[in-house]
Scaffold this motif. Structure first.
Motif, PDB file in Angstrom:
ATOM      1  N   TRP B  88     -11.049   3.681  -2.832  1.00  0.00           N
ATOM      2  CA  TRP B  88     -12.052   2.623  -2.802  1.00  0.00           C
ATOM      3  C   TRP B  88     -11.736   1.542  -3.826  1.00  0.00           C
ATOM      4  O   TRP B  88     -12.531   0.667  -4.111  1.00  0.00           O
ATOM      5  CB  TRP B  88     -13.460   3.167  -2.998  1.00  0.00           C
ATOM      6  CG  TRP B  88     -13.571   4.305  -3.974  1.00  0.00           C
ATOM      7  CD1 TRP B  88     -13.594   5.629  -3.669  1.00  0.00           C
ATOM      8  CD2 TRP B  88     -13.651   4.229  -5.397  1.00  0.00           C
ATOM      9  NE1 TRP B  88     -13.691   6.375  -4.815  1.00  0.00           N
ATOM     10  CE2 TRP B  88     -13.730   5.562  -5.882  1.00  0.00           C
ATOM     11  CE3 TRP B  88     -13.658   3.177  -6.311  1.00  0.00           C
ATOM     12  CZ2 TRP B  88     -13.804   5.851  -7.240  1.00  0.00           C
ATOM     13  CZ3 TRP B  88     -13.733   3.465  -7.664  1.00  0.00           C
ATOM     14  CH2 TRP B  88     -13.806   4.803  -8.117  1.00  0.00           C
ATOM     15  N   GLY B  89     -10.552   1.616  -4.393  1.00  0.00           N
ATOM     16  CA  GLY B  89     -10.140   0.585  -5.348  1.00  0.00           C
ATOM     17  C   GLY B  89      -8.657   0.702  -5.555  1.00  0.00           C
ATOM     18  O   GLY B  89      -8.031   1.646  -5.073  1.00  0.00           O
ATOM     19  N   PRO B  90      -8.078  -0.244  -6.275  1.00  0.00           N
ATOM     20  CA  PRO B  90      -6.655  -0.152  -6.567  1.00  0.00           C
ATOM     21  C   PRO B  90      -6.372   1.070  -7.442  1.00  0.00           C
ATOM     22  O   PRO B  90      -7.226   1.518  -8.201  1.00  0.00           O
ATOM     23  CB  PRO B  90      -6.351  -1.436  -7.337  1.00  0.00           C
ATOM     24  CG  PRO B  90      -7.561  -2.278  -7.243  1.00  0.00           C
ATOM     25  CD  PRO B  90      -8.707  -1.420  -6.866  1.00  0.00           C
ATOM     26  N   ASN B 104      -8.659   6.969  -5.800  1.00  0.00           N
ATOM     27  CA  ASN B 104      -7.792   5.825  -5.525  1.00  0.00           C
ATOM     28  C   ASN B 104      -6.325   6.202  -5.447  1.00  0.00           C
ATOM     29  O   ASN B 104      -5.512   5.423  -4.981  1.00  0.00           O
ATOM     30  CB  ASN B 104      -7.985   4.747  -6.585  1.00  0.00           C
ATOM     31  CG  ASN B 104      -9.379   4.207  -6.539  1.00  0.00           C
ATOM     32  OD1 ASN B 104     -10.031   4.293  -5.513  1.00  0.00           O
ATOM     33  ND2 ASN B 104      -9.843   3.662  -7.648  1.00  0.00           N
ATOM     34  N   GLU B 252      -1.848  -3.317  -4.890  1.00  0.00           N
ATOM     35  CA  GLU B 252      -3.296  -3.480  -4.905  1.00  0.00           C
ATOM     36  C   GLU B 252      -3.976  -2.673  -3.806  1.00  0.00           C
ATOM     37  O   GLU B 252      -5.042  -2.130  -3.994  1.00  0.00           O
ATOM     38  CB  GLU B 252      -3.663  -4.953  -4.719  1.00  0.00           C
ATOM     39  CG  GLU B 252      -3.390  -5.807  -5.919  1.00  0.00           C
ATOM     40  CD  GLU B 252      -4.064  -5.277  -7.158  1.00  0.00           C
ATOM     41  OE1 GLU B 252      -3.338  -4.720  -7.996  1.00  0.00           O
ATOM     42  OE2 GLU B 252      -5.284  -5.392  -7.282  1.00  0.00           O
ATOM     43  N   ASP B 253      -3.369  -2.640  -2.646  1.00  0.00           N
ATOM     44  CA  ASP B 253      -4.075  -2.061  -1.521  1.00  0.00           C
ATOM     45  C   ASP B 253      -3.344  -0.878  -0.900  1.00  0.00           C
ATOM     46  O   ASP B 253      -3.559  -0.552   0.234  1.00  0.00           O
ATOM     47  CB  ASP B 253      -4.332  -3.142  -0.465  1.00  0.00           C
ATOM     48  CG  ASP B 253      -3.050  -3.849  -0.079  1.00  0.00           C
ATOM     49  OD1 ASP B 253      -1.982  -3.457  -0.596  1.00  0.00           O
ATOM     50  OD2 ASP B 253      -3.109  -4.786   0.723  1.00  0.00           O
ATOM     51  N   ARG B 254      -2.445  -0.267  -1.638  1.00  0.00           N
ATOM     52  CA  ARG B 254      -1.755   0.884  -1.049  1.00  0.00           C
ATOM     53  C   ARG B 254      -1.133   1.755  -2.137  1.00  0.00           C
ATOM     54  O   ARG B 254      -0.801   1.284  -3.220  1.00  0.00           O
ATOM     55  CB  ARG B 254      -0.683   0.408  -0.077  1.00  0.00           C
ATOM     56  CG  ARG B 254       0.493  -0.256  -0.773  1.00  0.00           C
ATOM     57  CD  ARG B 254       1.274  -1.116   0.166  1.00  0.00           C
ATOM     58  NE  ARG B 254       0.559  -2.357   0.414  1.00  0.00           N
ATOM     59  CZ  ARG B 254       0.971  -3.289   1.270  1.00  0.00           C
ATOM     60  NH1 ARG B 254       2.041  -3.100   1.986  1.00  0.00           N
ATOM     61  NH2 ARG B 254       0.289  -4.401   1.414  1.00  0.00           N
ATOM     62  N   ILE B 280      -3.486   3.552   2.551  1.00  0.00           N
ATOM     63  CA  ILE B 280      -3.930   2.158   2.559  1.00  0.00           C
ATOM     64  C   ILE B 280      -5.394   2.076   2.163  1.00  0.00           C
ATOM     65  O   ILE B 280      -6.213   2.874   2.619  1.00  0.00           O
ATOM     66  CB  ILE B 280      -3.743   1.566   3.966  1.00  0.00           C
ATOM     67  CG1 ILE B 280      -2.263   1.567   4.335  1.00  0.00           C
ATOM     68  CG2 ILE B 280      -4.322   0.169   4.042  1.00  0.00           C
ATOM     69  CD1 ILE B 280      -2.013   1.289   5.795  1.00  0.00           C
ATOM     70  N   ARG B 281      -5.693   1.120   1.335  1.00  0.00           N
ATOM     71  CA  ARG B 281      -7.107   0.868   1.032  1.00  0.00           C
ATOM     72  C   ARG B 281      -7.576  -0.259   1.927  1.00  0.00           C
ATOM     73  O   ARG B 281      -7.061  -1.371   1.862  1.00  0.00           O
ATOM     74  CB  ARG B 281      -7.281   0.455  -0.424  1.00  0.00           C
ATOM     75  CG  ARG B 281      -8.686  -0.077  -0.698  1.00  0.00           C
ATOM     76  CD  ARG B 281      -8.935  -0.299  -2.157  1.00  0.00           C
ATOM     77  NE  ARG B 281      -8.129  -1.383  -2.696  1.00  0.00           N
ATOM     78  CZ  ARG B 281      -8.645  -2.449  -3.299  1.00  0.00           C
ATOM     79  NH1 ARG B 281      -9.930  -2.560  -3.445  1.00  0.00           N
ATOM     80  NH2 ARG B 281      -7.854  -3.383  -3.780  1.00  0.00           N
ATOM     81  N   THR B 282      -8.514   0.010   2.800  1.00  0.00           N
ATOM     82  CA  THR B 282      -9.063  -1.058   3.631  1.00  0.00           C
ATOM     83  C   THR B 282     -10.498  -1.270   3.226  1.00  0.00           C
ATOM     84  O   THR B 282     -11.275  -0.330   3.130  1.00  0.00           O
ATOM     85  CB  THR B 282      -9.032  -0.673   5.114  1.00  0.00           C
ATOM     86  OG1 THR B 282      -9.588   0.616   5.230  1.00  0.00           O
ATOM     87  CG2 THR B 282      -7.641  -0.681   5.643  1.00  0.00           C
ATOM     88  N   SER B 283     -10.825  -2.513   2.963  1.00  0.00           N
ATOM     89  CA  SER B 283     -12.193  -2.770   2.527  1.00  0.00           C
ATOM     90  C   SER B 283     -13.081  -2.920   3.736  1.00  0.00           C
ATOM     91  O   SER B 283     -14.283  -2.929   3.632  1.00  0.00           O
ATOM     92  CB  SER B 283     -12.241  -4.048   1.725  1.00  0.00           C
ATOM     93  OG  SER B 283     -11.838  -5.101   2.558  1.00  0.00           O
ATOM     94  N   SER B 284     -12.482  -3.076   4.868  1.00  0.00           N
ATOM     95  CA  SER B 284     -13.295  -3.422   6.010  1.00  0.00           C
ATOM     96  C   SER B 284     -13.084  -2.422   7.133  1.00  0.00           C
ATOM     97  O   SER B 284     -11.969  -2.013   7.434  1.00  0.00           O
ATOM     98  CB  SER B 284     -12.913  -4.833   6.455  1.00  0.00           C
ATOM     99  OG  SER B 284     -13.082  -4.965   7.840  1.00  0.00           O
TER     100      SER B 284
END
Lengths: 286, 611, 322, 332
Positions: B88-90, B104, B252-254, B280-284
């Protein structure tokens, strides 16, 4: 007699100006929707009325239903109310503070002006939304009203700047000097000599503040820092995105709120230019 | 120096790219047709090996300090597993003792650091992992035998000394989460490289066994020189563990993991199929869902509303082919603040349990992605500890009329005819049910709670303060009623009951019993359960029954539904995902803390789709 | 004969109808003549001046014919007029203070302006410098921005600029009104000097300030309410005016040298008529002390003595009959 | 000119001071306890005494147990040493590290979006002012664009190009199947992911600048110097050229004034497209009540805006001769 004529001419141009006609009719249309929202909306905005969940627009649900089966149209018209409320209160407060600061600075001049002008310039540089975000983030419960207040409290600087410049130029005009020499009291000068000449400016400032407040509120709402207990167009967009409407193809959920904001703010901008043309005859020819 | 290295490498790679004279296709082109994909992958494979070779040359000749991790230009699709939903975050820490932040970098515990045991919630069995076996030789002594041939990824052997070192960190540093184990653990003795003994005084067997698959074992040779601050809160940026995957890189996102080809477990469990894992972090939701549908994401553990619709159409796969689609992960419980009126009245609380429209929460708020909870609150995996007799006599279900009757019987009557009942003393009842703002499924749920309670005559309004404010209210005990689901999937019912009936009551209740239900009888029952041997199922059942009976009589909180183990996957590249039809299903999840609950086995079972 | 204007009518378009700001002007301007154009605010003198060079909206050309050095000026056609502007006819505008682009160095702006008219700046530079000397401006101004110049300097610079191509006709619109008395005189004298040096052939000087005209003008033409009232040599207008309006205008000045700028003519009862719907006949009729029945018809602008024109039934009675 | 700059610098210094003070104040005077929130994420199986100890430990680590004035002074002190704390949400990463990772994306997104939209908008606006016909056809487009909320345009673009047509990705800064390296494929991927967020920022800005320039040109064409040039027979082209050049000046000042709005736009755009810039980070920081990260984001935004303002000031001086020649053409 002369004044009367001037007024008529102003009214004449106001009614004749195409930009004002278009802008005003759009605003009035949406305002009408907002005012008659309780009549138009056949359902409570958050009630789960359609048990089949998301459905495209139909005769029963004009703008379709949300993921949960809530009536999008009901949310939309009630959201418009929030939009106009934010515009009116937030924009109004921004204008009011802007006028007070700008006017005092411009009219008093000297050290007062220096200080107020410096304050204005400082606040002007700080990005409004960043401040709003932080304030909103730390408020436990946010209502539309508090949102309006904070938007108003942070939006005034450029209004102050514009009003100050205008006051400055008016202050040095002959008729004000004349009034001063004739021993008129400052307040009376302000109300009888300066204010009428500022009206056009005030109206235009208010219009721009109105639009700005709406956009700011939409941004806050979308990010999830909007009112915690209300319906607004920005919140609708937030929910639509949160609940996968893009991917699930629930376009009827996210298109109307954005389109309405665009239409309202666009109409305000068009009206502003229209008014500029009315007040500034040089521009009428284009 | 590192920069120089990267630059040099980049230039070499660029040169090789130009020489090979072909542009690397983007992800989209790979997915479009299978034939193209194969071709592409071949060229890339060639390229990749080439690059890695060059990397090594550079390393040998110039740079000694550089890490061995290669930079992979483009991950070959048939060697890479794309997952999301854990972070849910970097990424910020790889310290295995920071479980909260590890979400994370899911895999820090599980991939890199391993545990003595694993637990399979599907079968309810503890399975051996680093430990070959663990036995209670008497009531206060626990013997552990490690597997032979365990190694750290840097080649050093993993021995009983490492285990002892790890446990003793908790003795030294109170800030470590497992420090309380030393309340009843008295000492760890190493017998030889693979044998060690834990000695206890009055052990909490239930907690201990839970810890066995939750305390990550760290290498003594790399950790013993570290300061307290480094151990308790350091980022541990280059984690060296014993597990199946190595930490490769992050952005940042992975987070990217690479298979540990020398993992000791390959010979025991088999080789995990994917060489690379890109988390992968997906915010959406849109992004994750879209990627699963396109096959760009193999496994998404995000909560994706509307996935039922897509599963029905066959766009994505889920564990169950029909509702609830998802396995259950934890219990959403409505905590009632028992220090406030009228929640201090058990009769009122029980009536409320009947007033809440759980079916609507399941069907409307979650679109059938969840299951209604058992009134005992226990997950289906622990349902053997549900006492059916207690449930039959004291269970509850949604029944507005019955709720009204129960309220009336208890003296709650609508005196002023405003549609809502007043308390027996005539005072008005105005309550709020809360959840953090933005938690949209819960927001929908509390709306339903409020509406259905109102239908039964209880004036409850939904409110959604911000997370911080909500949390302050929760822990400070100033809320009326609120949702919470902090007890994670476990090998023992004690985990849930420890959350629900946490004691003693303090000013700040940080990890349970938020409604401040103060009943010594219950506390004693929970403490008794903690001290039952895990092997003593009858004893556990007995303790649980007593807890359940008191709980359902007093109703200090109301279990409502099970949050799902959100999981949707694509079988376009990898297959053999666990499902209800699998012979030995494992958990299809990447959440931190679930790798040792079967998540890793899922990876080991995966198979590449043969085109 | 440098300029000949025949029956020129230029109206202003407004929403309530045409404002007849210039309603039939007929006059001539001799070679080398500096003609002052005087009258109250809104009498049409600026309209006349501007219509000769830049007839732009909301001005509307109705009818008339303007001939300059024997060539007809297409004043109704903005594009065609460009050939004449600057080269044949030029203007020193009332707003000389703001006439130059504030963000260009004056020299560069001049060069660009000349370039756009296909005139080589280098060829004309020596002459430009001579003229700067003439108006007592340092050559450095070419390397300055307008904002660096004082009001008087800007005025002189614009004067030089406007006359750089030796136009046949120069229109000077209120060139002195923004200046202090000493500068006024200097600028006025420079204008005469320019004419003398043939920097321009003839000039029309539009002003409120008759005293300036007294110093520099060869002749003065007085306008009233969009029509010509009287034109004669300066001496005649000042000392022996014939038109009743001119008489009142001159006599109302306490002494020569005082502006009557924005003040209403106190000596003349009543207000000038509104040009939106002007009275028929002589427009001065209602304020005229000697008006009679005949004045219901428009009096022609006739020459009663050589070089002395007047539009008044009474004063020019016989000539008009004829 | 010196006066102009020193005045500007004083304003900026004061702004910075005020911003830092606000920055320090807001989280401290608002409800919520960041340490407690951070700890709630820690496994609940630990007992209360351990949590209390962890709480005290972190409180001390973050300096929240000191008197307020001390905290304020410490804040300035460490700020001037380039230390703005440790993120609680991304514990134990220093806030500056977190921010520096995000900044390149912001620069990469914002600088082209701002400059190109400004340039194209001005050109287009000037073009629209050419004739009534062009004005009536082009200007409405400008009004619609400038009135569009950034996120809505973002949503529409994401929907059309990302989902319906599927030709652009809608998340991340580069493809998930790559690691950063220097190759055309990687650069291509970077641009591929950059395009939609860039386009939404560009389009909204473009509309605003076009409308602004159109109005400016119309004002300038009515200015005295334009009339004088007309009277001297200068061609339309030259007059337009001057009008454009003079109309640009207020647009430069406008750019400085618009920076705040653009920052706001970038923030939501990054949220819509999961683009890993500061906006995206700020939102996460807010949602996780990360004092220090919020402060850091705010501070970076302020510094960025002040720097940009200063650059714009310098550009303004270079472009407007009036300020250069010792006159205060544009008052501070």
């Amino acid at each position: 007699m002369k004044k009367q004529k001037k007024k008529n001419e102003f009214l004449y141009f106001t009614l004749r100006n195409r930009k004002l006609q278009i802008g005003l009719s759009i605003i009035l249309f949406f305002l009408g929707l907002a005012i008659f929202a309780p009549v138009l909306a056949r359902n409570e905005p958050f009630a789960y009325v359609n048990l089949r969940g998301a459905q495209p627009p139909s005769s029963e649900y004009w703008f379709g239903t949300t993921f949960f089966g809530q009536d999008v149209f009901a949310q939309f018209v009630l959201g418009l109310r929030a939009t106009f409320l934010v515009g009116a209160i937030g924009g109004g407060l921004g204008t009011l503070i802007g006028v007070l600061v700008g006017f005092t600075a411009g009219y008093r001049g000297g050290i007062v002006d220096e200080l107020l002008n410096m304050l204005t310039n400082i606040v002007l540089v700080i990005p409004t939304l960043a401040v709003l975000l932080i304030i909103a983030a730390y408020l436990e419960v946010r209502s539309i009203f508090t949102e309006c207040i904070f938007i108003g409290l942070t939006a005034w600087p450029w209004a102050a700047r514009a009003i100050r410049a205008q006051t400055f130029s008016l202050r040095t005009r002959d008729f004000v000097d004349l009034a001063k020499m004739s021993g008129m009291k400052p307040l009376k000068i302000i109300f009888t000599e300066i204010a009428p000449n500022m009206m056009s400016y005030l109206v235009m400032t208010f219009i721009l503040q109105f639009g700005g407040a709406i956009l700011n509120a939409a941004t806050l709402d979308f990010i999830g820092l909007g009112p915690t207990n209300a319906v607004s167009l920005g919140l609708m967009m937030q929910y639509a995105v949160l609940w996968g409407s893009l991917l699930l193809g629930h376009w009827w959920w996210f298109i109307p709120p954005g389109a309405a904001i665009t239409a309202i703010v666009g109409a305000l901008y068009v009206m502003n230019v229209g008014l500029d043309e009315v007040f500034n005859p040089k521009l009428r020819e284009m | 120096m590192r920069k120089l290295f990267v630059t040099a490498l980049s230039i070499i790679m660029l040169a090789s790219l130009i020489l090979s004279g072909c542009a690397t296709p983007t992800a989209e082109t790979i997915i479009q047709t299978v034939e193209v994909e194969k071709k592409v992958v071949e060229t890339q494979l060639v390229k990749e090996t080439q690059v890695v070779k060059e990397t090594q040359i550079v390393k040998e000749t110039q740079i000694v300090e550089a890490t061995a991790m290669p930079i992979v230009e483009t991950f070959p699709r048939n060697e890479t597993l794309y997952v999301s939903g854990a972070a849910w975050g970097p990424a910020s820490t790889w310290n295995p003792f920071q479980p909260g932040s590890l979400a994370n970098t899911t895999g820090t515990i599980g991939f890199v650091y391993e545990f003595l045991f694993a637990y399979d919630p599907m079968t309810g069995q503890m399975t051996s992992w680093l430990a070959d076996s663990g036995t209670w030789t008497n009531d206060t002594t626990f013997d552990v035998t490690l597997r032979e041939g365990l190694t750290w990824s840097d080649g050093q052997p993993l021995t009983a000394e490492d285990v002892k070192f790890t446990f003793e960190l908790g003795q030294k540093y109170a800030a470590l989460w497992f420090a309380p184990v030393w309340n009843y653990l008295t000492g760890v003795t190493v017998v030889d490289d693979t044998h060690l003994t834990f000695a206890f005084a009055d052990p909490l067997y239930q907690e201990w066994e839970n810890n066995l698959y939750n305390i990550p074992i760290v290498p003594q040779h790399l950790w013993e020189g570290r300061s307290e601050e480094e151990i308790t809160s350091g980022a541990n940026e280059q984690p060296v563990g014993s597990g199946a995957y190595l930490y490769m890189s992050n952005a940042e996102d992975r987070n990217i993991w690479m298979r540990n080809e020398t993992w000791w477990g390959i010979s025991v469990f088999g080789k995990p199929a994917p060489k690379y894992i890109v988390d992968i972090r997906t915010s959406s939701n849109n992004v994750a869902l879209g990627m699963v549908i396109k096959g760009e994401l193999d496994l998404s553990n995000n909560f994706l509303p509307g996935v039922a619709e897509l599963a029905n159409k066959g766009y994505v796969n889920t564990y169950f082919a029909q509702p609830p689609y998802m396995l259950s992960a934890n219990t959403a419980v409505l905590f009632l603040n028992t220090t406030k009126k009228p929640m201090d009245d058990a009769a009122f609380r029980r009536a409320l349990a009947f007033a809440i429209d759980v079916p609507s929460i399941v069907n409307v708020a979650y679109a059938q992605l969840v299951k209604a909870a058992s009134p005992t609150g226990l997950l289906p995996s622990l349902s053997k500890f549900d006492n059916q007799d207690v449930l039959a006599s004291l269970g509850y279900n949604f029944d507005t009329e019955k709720a009204k009757q129960m309220l009336a019987d208890a003296g709650y009557v609508d005196v002023d005819a405003d549609g809502f009942v007043e308390a027996p003393d005539g005072s008005k009842i105005e309550l709020q049910v809360t959840c953090p703002n933005g938690w949209s499924d819960w927001m929908a749920a509390i709306d339903i709670i409020a509406t259905s309670s109102q239908a039964a005559g209880i004036n409850i309004q939904a409110a959604t303060p911000d997370y911080g404010a909500w949390n302050t209210e929760l822990q400070g005990g100033t809320f009326d009623m609120t949702l919470n689901n902090w007890a994670s999937m476990s090998n023992t019912p004690w985990t849930l009951y420890n959350l629900l009936f946490r004691h003693p009551i303090q000013e700040q209740m940080q990890s349970g019993n938020f409604g401040r239900y103060d009943n010594q009888e219950m506390f004693d029952l929970v403490d008794a359960l903690a001290k039952v041997q895990m092997t003593d199922e009858a004893g556990m059942m007995d303790a649980c029954s007593k807890i359940q009976e008191l709980m359902l009589t007093d109703m200090p909180m109301i279990p409502l539904w099970y949050n799902g183990l959100w999981s949707q996957y694509s079988s376009s590249t990898w297959t053999n995902w666990p499902s209800e039809n699998s012979t030995n299903p494992t958990l299809p999840t990447t959440w931190s803390g679930y790798w040792q609950l079967g998540g890793l086995m899922t990876l080991i079972n995966l198979k590449l789709v043969t085109p | 004969m440098s300029l000949q204007v025949d029956n020129l009518r230029v109206y202003y378009q407004t929403l309530r109808g045409d404002v007849k700001a210039l309603d039939g002007a007929t006059f001539t301007l001799a070679d080398g003549e500096i003609m002052g154009l005087a009258g109250e605010s809104g009498c049409g003198k600026t309209t006349l001046g501007h219509s000769l060079i830049r007839l732009a909206l909301p001005m509307r050309f109705i009818e008339g014919r303007v001939t300059l050095d024997g060539e007809e000026l297409p004043i109704w056609d903005t594009e065609k007029m460009n050939d004449f502007r600057f080269k044949k006819i030029s203007i020193i505008p009332q707003y000389a203070m703001n006439a130059m682009n504030p963000t260009r160095k004056i020299g560069r702006m001049t060069a660009e302006l000349l370039g756009s008219r296909k005139v080589d700046f280098k060829d004309i530079l020596p002459e430009l410098k001579r003229r700067l000397d003439l108006v007592k401006l340092s050559h450095d101004v070419l390397d300055m921005y307008p904002i660096e110049l004082s009001g008087g300097m800007k005025q002189r610079m614009v004067m030089v600029l406007s006359t750089l191509l030796d136009p046949s006709l120069l229109i000077a619109d209120e060139i002195t009104s923004a200046l202090d008395v000493s500068s006024q005189k200097a600028v006025a004298e420079m204008l005469v000097e320019f004419r003398n040096r043939k920097c321009c052939n003839s000039a029309i000087v539009i002003t409120h300030d008759i005293s300036i005209l007294y110093q520099i003008a060869d002749s003065i033409m007085v306008m009233y309410a969009g029509q010509l009232a009287e034109k004669a040599s300066t001496e005649t207008i000042i000392h022996a005016p014939r038109h009743p309006y001119t008489k009142l205008l001159i006599s109302s000045l306490p002494e020569v040298g005082v502006k009557y700028t924005e003040r209403r003519l106190t000596g003349i009862p009543g207000n000038p008529p509104l040009l939106l719907d002007p009275p028929v006949g002589c427009r001065f009729r209602e304020r005229c002390p000697i008006a009679f029945e005949k004045c219901i018809e428009i009096p022609p602008f006739v020459e009663i003595e050589p070089g002395h024109f007047i539009a008044c039934w009474k004063e020019a009675g016989t000539h008009a009959q004829a | 000119m010196q006066r102009y700059f020193s005045r500007k610098l004083i304003i900026y210094a004061l702004t910075f001071f005020l911003a830092v003070t606000i920055d320090w104040m807001i989280p401290r005077f608002m409800p919520g306890d960041p340490i407690r929130n951070m700890l709630t994420r820690v496994s609940v199986s630990s007992n209360p005494s351990a949590i209390q100890m962890m709480y005290d430990y972190y409180t001390h680590l973050f300096g929240l147990d000191l008197p307020l004035w001390q905290q304020y002074l410490n804040f300035w002190n460490s700020l001037l040493h380039g230390d703005i704390g440790i993120s609680t949400y991304l514990f134990p990463t220093p806030v500056t590290d977190v921010l520096w990772r995000a900044v390149p994306y912001d620069i990469f997104l914002l600088v082209p979006a701002i400059l190109l939209s400004w340039y194209a908008g001005n050109k287009f606006g000037a073009f629209a002012a050419r004739s009534k016909w062009l004005d009536n056809t082009i200007s409405p487009l400008g009004y619609i664009l400038t009135a569009t909320p950034y996120m809505w345009l973002g949503i529409l673009l994401a929907w059309f190009f990302g989902i319906v047509w599927g030709i652009f990705p809608i998340a991340g800064a580069y493809s998930f199947n790559m690691q950063p390296h220097l190759s055309w494929a990687f650069i291509g991927s970077i641009f591929h992911h950059w395009f939609l967020p860039f386009a939404s920022l560009f389009l909204v800005g473009f509309g605003g600048w076009a409308i602004g320039m159109r109005n400016m040109i119309i004002y300038e064409l009515e200015a005295d110097y334009s009339h004088y040039l007309e009277a001297l027979g200068a061609p339309r082209k030259l007059i337009r050229q001057y009008a454009f050049r003079n109309g640009i000046l207020p647009q430069i000042t406008g750019l400085a004034l618009q920076l705040g709005v653009i920052v706001a736009g970038a923030l939501v755009t990054e949220v819509v497209f999961s683009y890993p810039g500061i906006g995206y980070l700020l939102l996460a920081a807010i949602q996780n009540q990360d004092y220090f990260l919020i402060q850091g984001c705010f501070l970076f935004i302020i510094i960025g805006v002040l720097l940009s303002n200063f650059i714009i000031d310098i550009v303004y001086v270079l472009v407007d001769p009036r300020t250069r020649r010792g006159m205060t053409g544009e008052s501070a």
